[in-house]
Structures are given as structure tokens and as C-alpha cells.
Design a protein around this motif. Sequence first.
Motif, PDB file in Angstrom:
ATOM      1  N   LYS A  74      11.041  -0.507  -2.496  1.00 43.44           N
ATOM      2  CA  LYS A  74      10.174   0.606  -2.870  1.00 43.44           C
ATOM      3  C   LYS A  74      10.965   1.828  -3.332  1.00 43.44           C
ATOM      4  O   LYS A  74      10.551   2.527  -4.232  1.00 43.44           O
ATOM      5  CB  LYS A  74       9.287   1.001  -1.683  1.00 43.44           C
ATOM      6  CG  LYS A  74       8.407  -0.145  -1.180  1.00 43.44           C
ATOM      7  CD  LYS A  74       6.993  -0.003  -1.688  1.00 43.44           C
ATOM      8  CE  LYS A  74       6.092  -1.201  -1.492  1.00 43.44           C
ATOM      9  NZ  LYS A  74       6.189  -1.973  -0.304  1.00 43.44           N
ATOM     10  N   TYR A  75      12.082   2.112  -2.642  1.00 42.54           N
ATOM     11  CA  TYR A  75      12.770   3.369  -2.923  1.00 42.54           C
ATOM     12  C   TYR A  75      14.211   3.188  -3.385  1.00 42.54           C
ATOM     13  O   TYR A  75      14.919   4.180  -3.578  1.00 42.54           O
ATOM     14  CB  TYR A  75      12.712   4.282  -1.686  1.00 42.54           C
ATOM     15  CG  TYR A  75      11.311   4.396  -1.130  1.00 42.54           C
ATOM     16  CD1 TYR A  75      10.275   4.841  -1.941  1.00 42.54           C
ATOM     17  CD2 TYR A  75      11.014   4.018   0.171  1.00 42.54           C
ATOM     18  CE1 TYR A  75       8.979   4.919  -1.471  1.00 42.54           C
ATOM     19  CE2 TYR A  75       9.719   4.089   0.654  1.00 42.54           C
ATOM     20  CZ  TYR A  75       8.701   4.535  -0.172  1.00 42.54           C
ATOM     21  OH  TYR A  75       7.414   4.602   0.298  1.00 42.54           O
ATOM     22  N   MET A 106      12.991   8.570   4.194  1.00 41.34           N
ATOM     23  CA  MET A 106      11.805   8.913   4.957  1.00 41.34           C
ATOM     24  C   MET A 106      11.629  10.422   5.128  1.00 41.34           C
ATOM     25  O   MET A 106      10.658  10.875   5.711  1.00 41.34           O
ATOM     26  CB  MET A 106      11.815   8.220   6.325  1.00 41.34           C
ATOM     27  CG  MET A 106      11.770   6.702   6.231  1.00 41.34           C
ATOM     28  SD  MET A 106      10.555   6.064   5.078  1.00 41.34           S
ATOM     29  CE  MET A 106       9.059   6.281   6.010  1.00 41.34           C
ATOM     30  N   ASN A 117      12.152  12.409   2.361  1.00 49.02           N
ATOM     31  CA  ASN A 117      11.977  12.877   0.999  1.00 49.02           C
ATOM     32  C   ASN A 117      10.866  12.081   0.335  1.00 49.02           C
ATOM     33  O   ASN A 117      10.381  11.117   0.901  1.00 49.02           O
ATOM     34  CB  ASN A 117      13.280  12.720   0.215  1.00 49.02           C
ATOM     35  CG  ASN A 117      14.292  13.776   0.628  1.00 49.02           C
ATOM     36  OD1 ASN A 117      14.215  14.911   0.196  1.00 49.02           O
ATOM     37  ND2 ASN A 117      15.211  13.399   1.510  1.00 49.02           N
ATOM     38  N   PHE A 118      10.497  12.489  -0.856  1.00 48.21           N
ATOM     39  CA  PHE A 118       9.450  11.748  -1.559  1.00 48.21           C
ATOM     40  C   PHE A 118       9.600  11.991  -3.049  1.00 48.21           C
ATOM     41  O   PHE A 118      10.336  12.882  -3.481  1.00 48.21           O
ATOM     42  CB  PHE A 118       8.068  12.219  -1.106  1.00 48.21           C
ATOM     43  CG  PHE A 118       7.799  13.658  -1.444  1.00 48.21           C
ATOM     44  CD1 PHE A 118       7.286  14.018  -2.688  1.00 48.21           C
ATOM     45  CD2 PHE A 118       8.088  14.664  -0.533  1.00 48.21           C
ATOM     46  CE1 PHE A 118       7.073  15.357  -3.012  1.00 48.21           C
ATOM     47  CE2 PHE A 118       7.864  15.996  -0.857  1.00 48.21           C
ATOM     48  CZ  PHE A 118       7.356  16.340  -2.091  1.00 48.21           C
ATOM     49  N   ASP A 148       5.745   8.002  -6.263  1.00 45.85           N
ATOM     50  CA  ASP A 148       5.954   6.856  -5.374  1.00 45.85           C
ATOM     51  C   ASP A 148       4.798   5.876  -5.503  1.00 45.85           C
ATOM     52  O   ASP A 148       3.655   6.278  -5.705  1.00 45.85           O
ATOM     53  CB  ASP A 148       6.026   7.335  -3.911  1.00 45.85           C
ATOM     54  CG  ASP A 148       7.376   7.907  -3.562  1.00 45.85           C
ATOM     55  OD1 ASP A 148       8.352   7.540  -4.236  1.00 45.85           O
ATOM     56  OD2 ASP A 148       7.453   8.710  -2.615  1.00 45.85           O
ATOM     57  N   PHE A 157      -1.693   0.411  -2.246  1.00 48.53           N
ATOM     58  CA  PHE A 157      -2.590   0.055  -1.145  1.00 48.53           C
ATOM     59  C   PHE A 157      -3.589   1.165  -0.815  1.00 48.53           C
ATOM     60  O   PHE A 157      -4.466   0.998   0.024  1.00 48.53           O
ATOM     61  CB  PHE A 157      -1.772  -0.274   0.116  1.00 48.53           C
ATOM     62  CG  PHE A 157      -0.956   0.891   0.625  1.00 48.53           C
ATOM     63  CD1 PHE A 157      -1.462   1.719   1.602  1.00 48.53           C
ATOM     64  CD2 PHE A 157       0.304   1.151   0.106  1.00 48.53           C
ATOM     65  CE1 PHE A 157      -0.726   2.792   2.068  1.00 48.53           C
ATOM     66  CE2 PHE A 157       1.046   2.231   0.561  1.00 48.53           C
ATOM     67  CZ  PHE A 157       0.530   3.046   1.547  1.00 48.53           C
ATOM     68  N   ILE A 158      -3.447   2.328  -1.462  1.00 51.06           N
ATOM     69  CA  ILE A 158      -4.328   3.467  -1.146  1.00 51.06           C
ATOM     70  C   ILE A 158      -5.483   3.525  -2.144  1.00 51.06           C
ATOM     71  O   ILE A 158      -5.264   3.406  -3.345  1.00 51.06           O
ATOM     72  CB  ILE A 158      -3.542   4.797  -1.167  1.00 51.06           C
ATOM     73  CG1 ILE A 158      -2.320   4.700  -0.240  1.00 51.06           C
ATOM     74  CG2 ILE A 158      -4.428   5.958  -0.756  1.00 51.06           C
ATOM     75  CD1 ILE A 158      -1.462   5.942  -0.212  1.00 51.06           C
ATOM     76  N   HIS A 190       4.770  12.941   2.031  1.00 52.50           N
ATOM     77  CA  HIS A 190       5.563  12.409   3.148  1.00 52.50           C
ATOM     78  C   HIS A 190       4.782  11.317   3.864  1.00 52.50           C
ATOM     79  O   HIS A 190       5.326  10.275   4.216  1.00 52.50           O
ATOM     80  CB  HIS A 190       5.931  13.523   4.130  1.00 52.50           C
ATOM     81  CG  HIS A 190       7.000  14.441   3.621  1.00 52.50           C
ATOM     82  ND1 HIS A 190       8.307  14.059   3.526  1.00 52.50           N
ATOM     83  CD2 HIS A 190       6.950  15.712   3.171  1.00 52.50           C
ATOM     84  CE1 HIS A 190       9.029  15.062   3.027  1.00 52.50           C
ATOM     85  NE2 HIS A 190       8.219  16.074   2.815  1.00 52.50           N
ATOM     86  N   ARG A 249       2.546   9.411   2.661  1.00 56.50           N
ATOM     87  CA  ARG A 249       2.445   8.207   1.838  1.00 56.50           C
ATOM     88  C   ARG A 249       3.634   7.276   2.080  1.00 56.50           C
ATOM     89  O   ARG A 249       3.481   6.079   2.233  1.00 56.50           O
ATOM     90  CB  ARG A 249       2.372   8.608   0.365  1.00 56.50           C
ATOM     91  CG  ARG A 249       2.160   7.439  -0.567  1.00 56.50           C
ATOM     92  CD  ARG A 249       1.780   7.898  -1.946  1.00 56.50           C
ATOM     93  NE  ARG A 249       2.826   8.708  -2.551  1.00 56.50           N
ATOM     94  CZ  ARG A 249       2.712   9.276  -3.756  1.00 56.50           C
ATOM     95  NH1 ARG A 249       1.597   9.136  -4.440  1.00 56.50           N
ATOM     96  NH2 ARG A 249       3.687   9.986  -4.256  1.00 56.50           N
ATOM     97  N   ARG A 250       4.843   7.842   2.132  1.00 57.58           N
ATOM     98  CA  ARG A 250       6.016   7.007   2.409  1.00 57.58           C
ATOM     99  C   ARG A 250       5.933   6.414   3.806  1.00 57.58           C
ATOM    100  O   ARG A 250       6.258   5.251   4.037  1.00 57.58           O
ATOM    101  CB  ARG A 250       7.308   7.823   2.261  1.00 57.58           C
ATOM    102  CG  ARG A 250       7.671   8.046   0.831  1.00 57.58           C
ATOM    103  CD  ARG A 250       9.156   8.200   0.644  1.00 57.58           C
ATOM    104  NE  ARG A 250       9.465   8.141  -0.787  1.00 57.58           N
ATOM    105  CZ  ARG A 250      10.689   8.162  -1.286  1.00 57.58           C
ATOM    106  NH1 ARG A 250      11.724   8.248  -0.481  1.00 57.58           N
ATOM    107  NH2 ARG A 250      10.898   8.087  -2.590  1.00 57.58           N
ATOM    108  N   ARG A 251       5.516   7.239   4.768  1.00 61.62           N
ATOM    109  CA  ARG A 251       5.438   6.781   6.155  1.00 61.62           C
ATOM    110  C   ARG A 251       4.433   5.631   6.266  1.00 61.62           C
ATOM    111  O   ARG A 251       4.706   4.619   6.901  1.00 61.62           O
ATOM    112  CB  ARG A 251       5.017   7.956   7.041  1.00 61.62           C
ATOM    113  CG  ARG A 251       5.347   7.771   8.493  1.00 61.62           C
ATOM    114  CD  ARG A 251       4.899   8.971   9.298  1.00 61.62           C
ATOM    115  NE  ARG A 251       5.490  10.215   8.831  1.00 61.62           N
ATOM    116  CZ  ARG A 251       4.870  11.397   8.907  1.00 61.62           C
ATOM    117  NH1 ARG A 251       3.657  11.490   9.399  1.00 61.62           N
ATOM    118  NH2 ARG A 251       5.469  12.481   8.484  1.00 61.62           N
ATOM    119  N   THR A 282       3.440   3.663   3.901  1.00 57.94           N
ATOM    120  CA  THR A 282       3.937   2.482   3.187  1.00 57.94           C
ATOM    121  C   THR A 282       4.757   1.615   4.136  1.00 57.94           C
ATOM    122  O   THR A 282       4.580   0.396   4.218  1.00 57.94           O
ATOM    123  CB  THR A 282       4.819   2.914   1.993  1.00 57.94           C
ATOM    124  OG1 THR A 282       4.070   3.799   1.168  1.00 57.94           O
ATOM    125  CG2 THR A 282       5.256   1.724   1.172  1.00 57.94           C
TER     126      THR A 282
END
Lengths: 286, 156
Positions: free
Chosen positions: A258-259, A273, A275-276, A280, A284-285, B94, B96-98, B100
Motif C-alpha cells: 500500500k505504501y 503510520m 504520515n499520509f 492513499d 474498502f471505504i 491518519h 484511513r491508514r490505520r 487500512t
Amino acid sequence: MTDNLRKLARELLESGKASVVIGYGDATLPGRTTPVFITSAAEADRLVWNEHCLNNLAVYLSSRKFKTDGKIAIVAKPCDLRAIINLVQENQVKREDVIIIGMVCSGMKDNDSGKPLEKCNACMEHVPKNCDEIIGDPASAPKPADPNAEFISLEKLEAMSPDERWAFWSKEFSKCIRCYACRQVCPMCYCTQCIAQKTQPQWIPSSQTPKGNFSFGMFRALHSAGRCVSCGECERVCPVGIPLNLLTAKMRKEIREKYGYEAGCDPDAPAPMCNFKPDDKEDFIR
Amino acid sequence: MSTQTESKHESAGAAGGFEPKITAFVCNWCTYAGADLAGTSRLKYQSNVRVVKLPCTGRIDPHFIIKAFENGADGVLVSGCHPGDCHYTSGNYHARRRFTMFRAMMEFLGLDMDRLQFSWVSAAEGGKWTKVVDDVTNKVRNLGPNTKYRELCEND
């Protein structure tokens, strides 16, 4: 390599560049090693280097476990070295306070079976990077394994149905005796108060119940997401043989896919975890 | 949070069929306001959802979700502001990453993924809120009670 290591340790201690050398020494059982803390040049001959230097010594660097006035010299396999870099990244230790003695490593062997460790078969770096001193000949190192080799063990579980996976983990976690060896040995688990022992509120039941074990196993791996450097110590020390590395490997795989991030490789890389990116993936949302 | 015994009692439903219990963790600024809008607009949606309001999706620790399951929730819905709309600028990024990573972990452990739904619902999307809730409720109703977690918690 042992001779070169001892020579280097002697020099570091005699010149006062380091106040302690953390390395491996012979254990009471033949063929095994134990962590040693060498504080005088005369003791340097206690250091050894062989195929049984299993421990990840980076665990002694987090402040709650070890304190010294001068610099710490530490013997590190390339995999352990990633843990040190990750600790630097997370401000747990200052890079300039540590002298990293990187060892060219051709793989470690299991104490009991004498076979190469699973993680060593999937090892991508036999030559240490980001270190201050190198012991061993980089040209003699084995070829790096395929980057996906460490995830092969996941395929069997990923192919199962959710019910089968749940049954698998229920059985594995039911063995847990909550000794917390996996946590104590992990260089990344340095919180002064672990959430597993908080009581008000109690997020993770502390007794050996299926619920508590499941929760602890899950959160241990979740808290190491994006930080686990795949040293595999958690699984090695587990007295009941829970395949903990499967969980951490799953997290590493997700983080990579993913990253595009590998923990402990680049001290300046932003931690995934914390940073973003606005774009991204979020398939699933709704 | 109600106890497991309570949830067993309630899950029987009026007609004797299974009625799921859904816990929704929503952010104060978008989804809670969206749900409020659904209410003031007199939109109907299924009443299985219990809403827990938090300042931001960034405040939602995966522990909350696990605790909901442990205490008898059959499904969990997490909802907050759309990306870029966070009241605290970046809380939902933040989160969203968590989520995931948390979702990948839950899937790997073998939870039915229909029991765990994430969504973005803004303060103007009362209609979307009703759709999301109905959809999650129907899915979980089809799955039946969360037996995996019930069995896990039986001995406590």
C-alpha cells in the motif's frame, strides 16, 4: 571475523570511543551464544561471532533497558541493524550516541535443529548498510533472496476461507500463556506502560482467556505495523510456538504493497503510520 | 456499553427472527450531523444501529472496534468526514491508514468483512447515511449473530 571483532572492540574501549560493547559471547551450553556487555579492553576476548548469534541486540538500546555515559558500540547483523535505524527514526536513541559494528552475515542456524533459520532463507541483505564499521568481506556474502520470499508462508493462510483462518488463529492463540516474551524481546516494543497491562480502562483482558489472547496477539502485531523490521525474535522466543511472524509478515506485506515502505532501511523516510498522502488507496471505504 | 447477556436477549427481535446489533462510531462534525439531518428530514432507516459520537475518525482507536465486538456487536460501522473535509485538517487521513492496516489484520484473522464497514458521510448526506446503515444492517442480518466473537468471549 571473531578476531577482527575482538580487535575492533579492544581499540574502541582502549581509546575511550565507546564505553561499552554489546555483542555475543559463549553461553553455558556449547554452541549457543548469549548477549555480553564488554566494558574493558581486557574482556574483549569474550566476544564471539558464529552461526548461533541469534539475539537481536538492538533491544538493549531503548532507554528503559540500558543506560551508559559514553557511546555504545553494538554488534549488529544486517537485520538487527534495521531495528537500530528504526529506533533512531523514532527518536529512541541518537545516531551519534551509537557505534554500529555491522557484521557481514551469511545466515544463522537454529540452536536445536542446526538448520538455517526461515528468516535467513528469505534474507534480502547480508551486507550491513548505515553502519560505522564493517566486519567481514562483503564479497563473500550470499546472494539476496527474492523480495517476496518472506511472504510465501502467508499464501497458505490467505487461500483459506475466513472460517478456517479464524479456527487456525483461535487454536494458535489458545496456547498463549501471556508471558510477554514476544514483547520484551522486540526492539520496537519500548513503551514504558504497555496497553496490555492497562487496567483503567482495561483494553486487553490480562488473564489467559481466548478473548484476551486474541486481542493481545492482534494488537501486538498491529502496533508493530510499519515498524517491524522482520528480525523474527518474537516467534523465536515464544515458548509455546505461536507463529507470530505470520501476523507481522502480513502487516509488512500490506505496508509494502500500500505504501511502498520498508521499516529500518532509510533513517530519514517518513514513518507510514504517522504520515499520509491525500491520494492513499481507500477501495474498502464507501 | 451493554453486556453480552443483554445483547442475546435483544437479538431475538419482535418477530422472533435475528435482529443484529450494529455499533456505529461516527465523527462529530460530518457523519453525526449527517445522521441528524436524516432525522430532521424524517428519513427512515433501520433502528439496529447504536451511534457513538467521537470528535473525529482520527480519535477512533481499533481497540474501540474490538471492544464493541467483544461486548456483543454483530457489526461495526465507522464513518466520518470525506477526505479533505476533516474539521481537524488531517484526522481522517491518519484514520484511513490505520483502518487500512486494521482491516487487513481482521481479514487475515478470519473475521467476516461484511461485519466491518467504513464510510465517509458528510453533514449534507442524510440520504447516504440511511443507505449505509440499511446496507450494513441487511448484510449483517444475513450473516447472522457474530458467533465467532460470542464463542471467544464465552468463558469470560
